[in-house]
Design a protein around this motif. Structure first.
Motif, PDB file in Angstrom:
ATOM      1  N   VAL A  15     106.856  -5.037 -11.981  1.00  0.00           N
ATOM      2  CA  VAL A  15     106.007  -6.040 -12.355  1.00  0.00           C
ATOM      3  C   VAL A  15     105.673  -7.608 -11.950  1.00  0.00           C
ATOM      4  CG1 VAL A  15     103.931  -5.819 -14.017  1.00  0.00           C
ATOM      5  CG2 VAL A  15     105.482  -4.240 -13.752  1.00  0.00           C
ATOM      6  N   GLU A  16     106.661  -7.772 -12.358  1.00  0.00           N
ATOM      7  CA  GLU A  16     105.548  -9.501 -12.018  1.00  0.00           C
ATOM      8  C   GLU A  16     105.887  -9.531 -10.192  1.00  0.00           C
ATOM      9  OE1 GLU A  16     109.586 -11.637 -13.381  1.00  0.00           O
ATOM     10  OE2 GLU A  16     108.482 -11.603 -16.074  1.00  0.00           O
ATOM     11  N   LEU A  17     107.335  -8.787  -9.803  1.00  0.00           N
ATOM     12  CA  LEU A  17     107.569  -8.989  -7.894  1.00  0.00           C
ATOM     13  C   LEU A  17     106.351  -8.749  -6.906  1.00  0.00           C
ATOM     14  CD1 LEU A  17     110.467 -10.180  -6.107  1.00  0.00           C
ATOM     15  CD2 LEU A  17     110.463  -7.827  -6.061  1.00  0.00           C
ATOM     16  N   ALA A  18     105.938  -7.475  -7.742  1.00  0.00           N
ATOM     17  CA  ALA A  18     104.168  -7.129  -7.216  1.00  0.00           C
ATOM     18  C   ALA A  18     103.352  -8.361  -7.497  1.00  0.00           C
ATOM     19  CB  ALA A  18     103.409  -5.444  -8.158  1.00  0.00           C
ATOM     20  N   ARG A  19     103.360  -8.549  -8.526  1.00  0.00           N
ATOM     21  CA  ARG A  19     101.960 -10.018  -8.477  1.00  0.00           C
ATOM     22  C   ARG A  19     102.242 -10.966  -7.630  1.00  0.00           C
ATOM     23  NH1 ARG A  19     102.532  -9.552 -15.656  1.00  0.00           N
ATOM     24  NH2 ARG A  19     100.694  -7.972 -15.525  1.00  0.00           N
ATOM     25  N   LEU A  20     103.793 -10.822  -7.805  1.00  0.00           N
ATOM     26  CA  LEU A  20     104.269 -11.897  -6.716  1.00  0.00           C
ATOM     27  C   LEU A  20     104.125 -12.048  -5.557  1.00  0.00           C
ATOM     28  CD1 LEU A  20     105.186 -15.330  -6.416  1.00  0.00           C
ATOM     29  CD2 LEU A  20     107.564 -13.869  -6.053  1.00  0.00           C
ATOM     30  N   ALA A  21     103.779 -11.053  -5.218  1.00  0.00           N
ATOM     31  CA  ALA A  21     103.869 -10.415  -3.914  1.00  0.00           C
ATOM     32  C   ALA A  21     102.299  -9.655  -3.554  1.00  0.00           C
ATOM     33  CB  ALA A  21     104.657  -8.862  -3.967  1.00  0.00           C
ATOM     34  N   GLU A  22     101.451 -10.016  -3.706  1.00  0.00           N
ATOM     35  CA  GLU A  22     100.115  -9.723  -4.217  1.00  0.00           C
ATOM     36  C   GLU A  22      99.938 -11.436  -3.751  1.00  0.00           C
ATOM     37  OE1 GLU A  22      96.751  -7.640  -5.760  1.00  0.00           O
ATOM     38  OE2 GLU A  22      97.081  -9.272  -6.758  1.00  0.00           O
ATOM     39  N   ASP A  49     110.883  -2.289  -3.887  1.00  0.00           N
ATOM     40  CA  ASP A  49     111.654  -3.010  -4.519  1.00  0.00           C
ATOM     41  C   ASP A  49     112.012  -1.401  -5.484  1.00  0.00           C
ATOM     42  OD1 ASP A  49     112.923  -4.732  -6.613  1.00  0.00           O
ATOM     43  OD2 ASP A  49     111.371  -3.573  -7.251  1.00  0.00           O
ATOM     44  N   TYR A  50     113.865  -2.123  -5.431  1.00  0.00           N
ATOM     45  CA  TYR A  50     114.473  -0.350  -5.995  1.00  0.00           C
ATOM     46  C   TYR A  50     113.981  -0.664  -7.688  1.00  0.00           C
ATOM     47  CZ  TYR A  50     116.845   1.074  -1.511  1.00  0.00           C
ATOM     48  OH  TYR A  50     116.690   0.685  -0.712  1.00  0.00           O
ATOM     49  N   SER A  51     113.440  -1.544  -8.726  1.00  0.00           N
ATOM     50  CA  SER A  51     113.813  -1.766  -9.840  1.00  0.00           C
ATOM     51  C   SER A  51     114.993  -1.693 -10.385  1.00  0.00           C
ATOM     52  CB  SER A  51     113.312  -0.702 -10.529  1.00  0.00           C
ATOM     53  OG  SER A  51     112.046  -0.735 -10.399  1.00  0.00           O
ATOM     54  N   PRO A  52     116.189  -2.727  -9.459  1.00  0.00           N
ATOM     55  CA  PRO A  52     117.071  -2.638  -9.397  1.00  0.00           C
ATOM     56  C   PRO A  52     117.687  -3.481 -11.201  1.00  0.00           C
ATOM     57  CG  PRO A  52     117.111  -4.843  -8.466  1.00  0.00           C
ATOM     58  CD  PRO A  52     115.410  -3.469  -8.059  1.00  0.00           C
ATOM     59  N   ILE A  53     118.953  -2.585 -11.530  1.00  0.00           N
ATOM     60  CA  ILE A  53     119.618  -3.654 -13.235  1.00  0.00           C
ATOM     61  C   ILE A  53     120.189  -4.171 -12.882  1.00  0.00           C
ATOM     62  CG2 ILE A  53     119.688  -2.465 -15.896  1.00  0.00           C
ATOM     63  CD1 ILE A  53     118.565   0.251 -14.730  1.00  0.00           C
ATOM     64  N   ASP A  54     120.003  -5.489 -12.990  1.00  0.00           N
ATOM     65  CA  ASP A  54     121.024  -6.910 -13.022  1.00  0.00           C
ATOM     66  C   ASP A  54     122.304  -6.372 -14.036  1.00  0.00           C
ATOM     67  OD1 ASP A  54     120.188  -8.139 -10.312  1.00  0.00           O
ATOM     68  OD2 ASP A  54     118.010  -9.212 -12.090  1.00  0.00           O
ATOM     69  N   GLU A  55     123.349  -6.973 -13.693  1.00  0.00           N
ATOM     70  CA  GLU A  55     124.583  -6.188 -14.812  1.00  0.00           C
ATOM     71  C   GLU A  55     123.685  -7.621 -15.627  1.00  0.00           C
ATOM     72  OE1 GLU A  55     128.852  -8.718 -14.731  1.00  0.00           O
ATOM     73  OE2 GLU A  55     128.192  -8.391 -13.049  1.00  0.00           O
ATOM     74  N   GLY A  56     123.606  -7.423 -17.005  1.00  0.00           N
ATOM     75  CA  GLY A  56     123.979  -8.134 -18.141  1.00  0.00           C
ATOM     76  C   GLY A  56     121.856  -7.810 -18.828  1.00  0.00           C
ATOM     77  N   SER A  57     121.158  -6.948 -17.559  1.00  0.00           N
ATOM     78  CA  SER A  57     120.124  -6.572 -17.987  1.00  0.00           C
ATOM     79  C   SER A  57     120.143  -5.004 -18.333  1.00  0.00           C
ATOM     80  CB  SER A  57     119.069  -7.494 -17.272  1.00  0.00           C
ATOM     81  OG  SER A  57     117.908  -6.411 -17.165  1.00  0.00           O
ATOM     82  N   ASP A  58     118.611  -4.540 -18.488  1.00  0.00           N
ATOM     83  CA  ASP A  58     118.678  -2.893 -18.968  1.00  0.00           C
ATOM     84  C   ASP A  58     117.567  -2.493 -18.348  1.00  0.00           C
ATOM     85  OD1 ASP A  58     116.205  -3.900 -20.428  1.00  0.00           O
ATOM     86  OD2 ASP A  58     117.257  -4.205 -22.178  1.00  0.00           O
ATOM     87  N   ALA A  59     116.948  -1.034 -17.835  1.00  0.00           N
ATOM     88  CA  ALA A  59     115.802  -0.929 -17.635  1.00  0.00           C
ATOM     89  C   ALA A  59     114.889  -1.104 -17.854  1.00  0.00           C
ATOM     90  CB  ALA A  59     116.310   0.494 -17.823  1.00  0.00           C
ATOM     91  N   ARG A  60     114.270  -1.739 -18.684  1.00  0.00           N
ATOM     92  CA  ARG A  60     113.007  -2.088 -19.231  1.00  0.00           C
ATOM     93  C   ARG A  60     113.298  -2.971 -19.019  1.00  0.00           C
ATOM     94  NH1 ARG A  60     108.311  -2.668 -22.291  1.00  0.00           N
ATOM     95  NH2 ARG A  60     107.999  -4.292 -23.565  1.00  0.00           N
ATOM     96  N   LYS A  61     113.515  -3.956 -18.533  1.00  0.00           N
ATOM     97  CA  LYS A  61     113.656  -5.428 -17.824  1.00  0.00           C
ATOM     98  C   LYS A  61     113.888  -5.181 -16.943  1.00  0.00           C
ATOM     99  CE  LYS A  61     116.464  -8.013 -21.597  1.00  0.00           C
ATOM    100  NZ  LYS A  61     117.568  -8.984 -21.673  1.00  0.00           N
ATOM    101  N   ALA A  62     114.158  -4.363 -16.198  1.00  0.00           N
ATOM    102  CA  ALA A  62     114.424  -4.316 -14.870  1.00  0.00           C
ATOM    103  C   ALA A  62     112.876  -3.537 -13.525  1.00  0.00           C
ATOM    104  CB  ALA A  62     115.315  -2.813 -13.924  1.00  0.00           C
ATOM    105  N   LEU A  63     112.107  -2.734 -14.743  1.00  0.00           N
ATOM    106  CA  LEU A  63     110.361  -2.718 -14.844  1.00  0.00           C
ATOM    107  C   LEU A  63     109.762  -3.103 -14.622  1.00  0.00           C
ATOM    108  CD1 LEU A  63     110.942   1.449 -16.824  1.00  0.00           C
ATOM    109  CD2 LEU A  63     111.041   0.613 -13.671  1.00  0.00           C
ATOM    110  N   LEU A  64     109.987  -3.936 -15.134  1.00  0.00           N
ATOM    111  CA  LEU A  64     108.689  -5.624 -16.022  1.00  0.00           C
ATOM    112  C   LEU A  64     109.316  -6.524 -15.505  1.00  0.00           C
ATOM    113  CD1 LEU A  64     109.407  -5.665 -20.044  1.00  0.00           C
ATOM    114  CD2 LEU A  64     107.337  -4.898 -18.802  1.00  0.00           C
ATOM    115  N   GLN A  65     110.335  -6.709 -14.503  1.00  0.00           N
ATOM    116  CA  GLN A  65     110.296  -7.627 -13.057  1.00  0.00           C
ATOM    117  C   GLN A  65     109.931  -7.054 -12.038  1.00  0.00           C
ATOM    118  OE1 GLN A  65     114.530  -7.287 -13.697  1.00  0.00           O
ATOM    119  NE2 GLN A  65     115.178  -9.520 -14.663  1.00  0.00           N
TER     120      GLN A  65
END
Length: 334
Positions: free
Chosen positions: A26-33, A8-24
């Protein structure tokens, strides 16, 4: 049997920000596991405003703390910028706290000229890339014979070592990985042509090391997965635009949405570039993409495939890896 991973690159989606991207991330890693992927890696990008992943080691520590058994790694540490000794100590700390779960993926992209200057302005003569890798190998295993710093110990002293992977796009990196007895990760997503020759060279010239007794090959791919072909094509258009702009002289401040992409459109020249870039991406339904990935893994005789679900929207990324896990029959970890 081929195993599957996520990067995961931690992409910053349009309308979002860096903090949300990093937290997302974490969510993706938990789901991948939960879905049964073997590894979850994060990237190192500098001065790329649409990507929050700039410090893999820092993010890896949080990801390892936030998961239970999935391997956490860097894809990768851009070694020419750093001291091999310091990198080794960072990864020994990670490994000490999460034994047998840490991967050290190494690359050598110089990044933007300004980034390269900022990271290296206080340095004099640089070590060769090959020497840097040998140094890390020594610091992590203490089994490189007659090393110039053989009396220097990377701290802390621990019983296990991170896995070392060399990332690359050609025979140069394949040769280094083979000679130093490391696992090799070929970036099909960056250079789909010529990879088979690099992988073959790696296998033919591999020398067993204290880390690996046999050659191990990973390939990394972009994957755009959705329930329907039409939906996957819409998501792919946003990736088309991101690839066009992130690799230009005017990179975007965010990952563009599908709506923004459709409103913008593409010029004739851009469409030609997109046609070329599409060779780097698997697009379609879960069954189509799983089939393409498995076919490509067979062509490379790959042991592992790392999937980069670099699409717009955290929900789309999570849904995509879930659909693909089912199509690949990964099963769910208990």
């Amino acid at each position: 049997m081929v195993t599957y991973n996520i990067l995961d690159y931690s992409p910053i989606d349009e309308g979002s920000d860096a903090r949300k991207a990093l937290l997302q991330t974490v969510e993706l890693a938990r789901l991948a596991e939960k879905l049964g992927y073997r590894r979850f890696w994060v990237s190192e990008h500098h001065h790329v405003r649409s990507v929050a992943g700039s410090s893999p080691e820092m993010l890896m520590m949080h990801l390892a703390d936030s998961t239970e058994h999935i391997r956490i790694g860097s894809g990768g540490i851009m070694l020419p910028h750093y001291s091999p000794y310091k990198v080794a100590e960072n990864f020994r700390v990670l490994e000490a706290l999460h034994p047998n779960r840490i991967d050290l993926g190494i690359g050598r992209s110089p990044s933007y000229q300004l980034v390269n200057r900022a990271l290296n302005e206080s340095k004099g003569k640089r070590l060769s890339y090959e020497q840097q890798i040998e140094d890390i190998h020594h610091y992590l295993t203490e089994k490189v014979i007659n090393h110039r710093f053989r009396d220097l110990t990377a701290m802390p002293v621990i019983d296990t070592a991170p896995e070392m992977w060399l990332l690359g796009t050609g025979k140069g990196s394949a040769e280094i990985a083979a000679q130093q007895g490391l696992s090799y990760a070929y970036a099909h997503l960056a250079k789909p042509g010529g990879g088979r020759d690099a992988v073959m060279h790696y296998r033919d010239h591999f020398r067993p090391s204290s880390l690996f007794s046999r050659p191990i090959v990973m390939i990394s791919v972009f994957a755009v997965v959705a329930e329907t072909l039409e939906e996957s094509e819409m998501l792919a258009k946003a990736l088309d635009l991101w690839l066009l702009t992130v690799e230009s002289s005017s990179p975007p401040p965010y990952y563009p949405s599908v709506d923004t992409t459709l409103k913008r459109g593409f010029s004739a020249l851009e469409k030609e570039k997109i046609k070329h870039n599409r060779k780097r991406i698997f697009i379609g339904t879960p069954e189509q993409v799983a089939n393409d990935i498995q076919k490509t893994a067979e062509e490379y005789q790959a042991d592992e495939v790392t999937i980069v679900p670099n699409v717009f929207g955290s929900k789309n990324r999570m849904k995509g890896i879930a659909l693909l896990a089912e199509a690949l029959d990964l099963g769910k970890a208990e």
